[in-house]
Design a protein around this motif. Structure first.
Motif, PDB file in Angstrom:
ATOM      1  N   LYS A   1      10.965 -89.732  70.106  1.00 29.33           N
ATOM      2  CA  LYS A   1      10.892 -88.363  69.573  1.00 29.33           C
ATOM      3  C   LYS A   1      11.850 -88.262  68.392  1.00 29.33           C
ATOM      4  O   LYS A   1      13.033 -88.591  68.508  1.00 29.33           O
ATOM      5  CB  LYS A   1      11.260 -87.337  70.642  1.00 29.33           C
TER       6      LYS A   1
ATOM      7  N   ASN B   1      13.812 -72.636  65.977  1.00 33.57           N
ATOM      8  CA  ASN B   1      15.180 -73.114  66.206  1.00 33.57           C
ATOM      9  C   ASN B   1      16.070 -71.892  66.388  1.00 33.57           C
ATOM     10  O   ASN B   1      16.552 -71.307  65.420  1.00 33.57           O
ATOM     11  CB  ASN B   1      15.668 -73.954  65.022  1.00 33.57           C
TER      12      ASN B   1
ATOM     13  N   ILE C   1      12.237 -76.359  63.985  1.00 35.56           N
ATOM     14  CA  ILE C   1      12.386 -77.720  64.491  1.00 35.56           C
ATOM     15  C   ILE C   1      11.034 -78.409  64.362  1.00 35.56           C
ATOM     16  O   ILE C   1      10.063 -78.017  65.008  1.00 35.56           O
ATOM     17  CB  ILE C   1      12.824 -77.729  65.967  1.00 35.56           C
TER      18      ILE C   1
ATOM     19  N   GLN D   1      13.187 -85.543  65.389  1.00 37.94           N
ATOM     20  CA  GLN D   1      13.230 -84.113  65.056  1.00 37.94           C
ATOM     21  C   GLN D   1      14.022 -83.876  63.782  1.00 37.94           C
ATOM     22  O   GLN D   1      15.063 -84.510  63.554  1.00 37.94           O
ATOM     23  CB  GLN D   1      13.854 -83.319  66.206  1.00 37.94           C
TER      24      GLN D   1
ATOM     25  N   THR E   1       8.967 -81.688  65.116  1.00 38.06           N
ATOM     26  CA  THR E   1       9.067 -82.777  66.083  1.00 38.06           C
ATOM     27  C   THR E   1       7.904 -83.749  65.939  1.00 38.06           C
ATOM     28  O   THR E   1       6.742 -83.332  65.894  1.00 38.06           O
ATOM     29  CB  THR E   1       9.091 -82.232  67.523  1.00 38.06           C
TER      30      THR E   1
ATOM     31  N   ILE F   1      15.745 -80.607  62.099  1.00 42.81           N
ATOM     32  CA  ILE F   1      16.142 -79.260  62.535  1.00 42.81           C
ATOM     33  C   ILE F   1      16.885 -78.577  61.395  1.00 42.81           C
ATOM     34  O   ILE F   1      17.851 -79.128  60.849  1.00 42.81           O
ATOM     35  CB  ILE F   1      17.045 -79.333  63.774  1.00 42.81           C
TER      36      ILE F   1
ATOM     37  N   ASP G   1       6.214 -86.930  67.914  1.00 48.46           N
ATOM     38  CA  ASP G   1       6.135 -87.675  69.182  1.00 48.46           C
ATOM     39  C   ASP G   1       5.266 -88.909  68.962  1.00 48.46           C
ATOM     40  O   ASP G   1       4.108 -88.796  68.546  1.00 48.46           O
ATOM     41  CB  ASP G   1       5.523 -86.810  70.286  1.00 48.46           C
TER      42      ASP G   1
END
Length: 363
Positions: A288, A345, A351, A290, A353, A292, A355
């Protein structure tokens, strides 16, 4: 809310409209009526249907005369016209087509034939509308891309012209050289994004998967973007696991994903704030990533559409927004078999993300 196609029936006999209405019952079409050509032309000044069903034999202005006027108007000529006629002579039918009619149907009207011809003409109209939307989209994109290309080019030209001024100090010279380098990177990034998107979309791009140290790649990307972040008084912060992992990705493509996400965060982050890039491994063979930020965030109703081409979230004054960066990220992440999404956020920001499910080996 779904919009149903609109059909304008032009016939001097109201009973014929009732017949058409009955034959097209339960189709969902919006039927409108004009009793002669003159009234239809008045109506067309404020209402454009998707299709016209036109009676040929009408007093004062015949269907052929109306069709000639209608098809002679550039704003209307793309709307298909089906002549409804009792004429069977080939010369008469040829005259209808010469006047600009797209199709004809003979009286008495058969329900099955009417529905088939209406569907056919509406399909052509929908294809035309889709093509026009695409052309408008490309025209808008071209203007936005030219604007975005011009900005860094202007910075390069201005800095180069100032360097040529007499008595230019070494300190100022170095500053201007840095500006040129940053603008060149921005220009290169935009061009690369456009080219990569075209390749992915056309299916002509084959991923060159190699095993890389993901944490090392993130570290290099942050280092390369730190000058741009510093110019905007932003801090890029890395949050990486103590032990990294090797993953199989297309390095050039994945690097562009990270650069686009960080560049997007830098566009919207307030001066003096931090942007965090994190990597973690929540499960076996899963990674993962991210990005942010503490910018304005993305409205809940835009969190899906923002990944579509040319879609933008919050409009920001003096901020380049052509709606390509996130669309590219989605395409590139999905090409790797992954998913990308955005969430809030709290208390402010977004945020993003990524995956990925991939074969991982510990470094």
């Amino acid at each position: 809310m779904e919009e149903y196609p609109s059909i304008l029936v032009i016939d001097d006999e109201p009973d014929n409209f009732d017949v058409i209405d009955t034959l097209l019952d339960n189709t969902g079409y919006q039927l409108n009526y004009a009793s002669n050509g003159e009234k239809a032309l008045e109506l067309l000044e404020s209402f454009l249907p998707d299709l016209i069903l036109l009676d040929v034999m009408m007093p004062n202005m015949s269907g052929i005369e109306f069709c000639q006027i209608f098809k002679g108007n550039p704003l209307w000529q793309h709307i298909p016209v089906i002549m409804v006629t009792a004429l069977t002579n080939k010369e008469d039918l040829s005259q209808c087509l010469t006047a600009g009619a797209d199709d004809f149907i003979s009286k008495p009207v058969n329900s099955l034939e009417l529905r088939a011809r209406v569907r056919s003409m509406l399909r052509i109209k929908q294809q035309y509308d889709a093509l026009q939307d695409t052309l408008r989209l490309r025209e808008d994109l071209s203007r936005m891309v030219v604007h975005d290309l011009r900005n860094p080019l202007s910075s390069i030209v201005l800095a180069a012209e100032m360097i040529q001024l007499p008595n230019f100090s070494p300190e100022r010279l170095q500053h201007k050289v840095n500006q040129i380098l940053i603008a060149t990177q921005q220009l290169e990034s935009l061009i690369d994004t456009l080219l990569l998107m075209a390749k992915i979309e056309s299916g002509k791009m084959l991923l060159n998967l190699v095993e890389i140290d993901l944490c090392g790649l993130c570290t290099r990307v942050v280092k390369d973007l730190s000058a741009i972040a510093g110019q905007k008084k932003l801090e890029l912060v890395l949050n990486l696991p103590e032990s990294g992992h090797y993953i199989n990705v297309d390095v050039a493509l994945f690097r562009r994903i990270l650069e686009n996400l960080l560049s997007n965060a830098m566009k919207f982050s307030p001066s003096g704030s931090k942007i965090l890039l994190t990597v973690n491994y929540p499960a076996p063979k899963r990674v993962k990533i991210q990005v942010i930020d503490s910018g304005p965030g993305v409205d809940a109703n835009l969190r899906q559409s923002i990944f579509q081409r040319y879609e933008i979230g919050t409009l920001m004054k003096d901020t380049s927004q052509i709606g390509l960066g996130l669309a590219f990220c989605k395409m590139a992440v999905e090409a790797h078999g992954g998913q990308i999404h955005v969430e809030e956020n709290y208390p402010q920001g977004a945020i993003f993300t990524i995956d990925l499910i991939t074969d991982l080996s510990e470094s």
